[in-house]
Write a protein that holds these residues in place. Structure first.
Motif: not given
Ligand code: ZN
Length: 287
Positions: A12-13, A15, A31, A36, A39, A63, A276
């Motif tokens: 997970s990112l 943000t 993403c 990805i 988030i 997402i 990323l």
């Protein structure tokens, strides 16, 4: 231990990692382009684009959220401040619900006004009591809408300004006091930046177990660290032994995402796409 090398489905990112490069709608697009799958956005980023727009863009891109940043900051100088903090936490919970978040991350706060350099008082015990009462009241609301709360202990270097809960043990003591039945509605966010140094880390992760381990945040601790807030390292660039910690998380029942959360002037200064791509590569190799 789960094998992360084949793909980045479990990444997970957070943000904030690319908040200086892109708005949240752009982050979602970037993403999606890199597959990805999750988030963890911040409230100010959501507000800048619009809650309903963000919810729709997330749905369209497929997402998910690994958490919502953030609630907390409970202590205040007076009764109206305490009430305003509770109200703000209710709004954060409602937003998290709209976005389908699995939990709201709590940075609990500490001496009110210290972040602005003007602490209204210096009694850390008072702040801890106000955090206790604030989480208790917020938990009642969180239960009513079924939105779990994840207390994030912060490194003690931030004990004055951001959080008077500084170890996993302290966070879990509070969880046990306020939610003795382990209902799944109150737990912890384990952020390695804040807890990697703790001699009780492994024992406390075991103590937390599946019901309390709600989020796992990764980055790295650089030596030397140039800034106590905004000089987090990319995974693999510092001294944290990430795999043994993840192994303990997973042996203790954690089955969620590894959320990459890097506040860093260095990485904010690079093109977002390169950041990323590096996150994905490091996630596969060193997380
Ligand atoms: Zn974190």
């Amino acid at each position: 231990m789960r094998d992360l090398s084949a793909n980045h489905d479990l990444m997970s990112l957070n943000t904030a990692t690319v908040r200086k490069q892109w708005r949240l709608d752009q982050i979602i697009d970037e993403c999606a382009r890199r597959n990805i799958r999750a988030i963890s956005p911040w409230r100010d980023q959501v507000a800048a684009v619009g809650l309903d727009v963000v919810a729709r863009r997330l749905r369209e891109a497929g997402i998910r959220l690994s958490g919502y940043c953030r609630g907390g900051f409970f202590p205040a100088a007076d009764a109206s401040g305490l009430a305003a903090a509770l109200q703000d936490n209710r709004v954060a919970i409602d937003e998290a619900k709209t976005l389908g978040a699995p939990c709201v991350v709590l940075v609990v706060g500490s001496l009110p006004g210290a972040l602005q350099g003007r602490p209204a008082y210096t009694d850390l015990n008072r702040a801890r009591h106000e955090v206790h009462d604030g989480i208790a009241a917020t938990l009642e609301y969180a239960r009513s809408v079924q939105m779990p709360l994840a207390i994030e202990p912060l490194h003690p270097m931030q004990a004055a300004e951001r959080a008077c809960i500084n170890t996993l043990e302290q966070a879990l003591d509070l969880c046990d006091e306020l939610d003795p039945a382990q209902s799944g509605m109150l737990g912890v966010a384990v952020d390695i930046y804040h807890v990697w140094w703790d001699p009780k880390l492994y024992a406390q992760i075991r103590r937390a177990g599946k019901k309390r381990l709600l989020a796992y945040h990764v980055c790295d601790w650089l030596t030397p660290t140039a800034d106590l807030l905004n000089d987090r390292g990319m995974m693999g660039d510092g001294v944290v032994e990430l795999k043994p910690i993840r192994n303990q998380m997973e042996e203790s029942g954690y089955a969620g995402y590894c959320e990459v959360e890097i506040f860093s002037e260095h990485w904010w200064g690079l093109p977002g796409g390169a950041v990323l791509d590096t996150c994905v590569e490091r996630h596969k190799t060193v997380v």
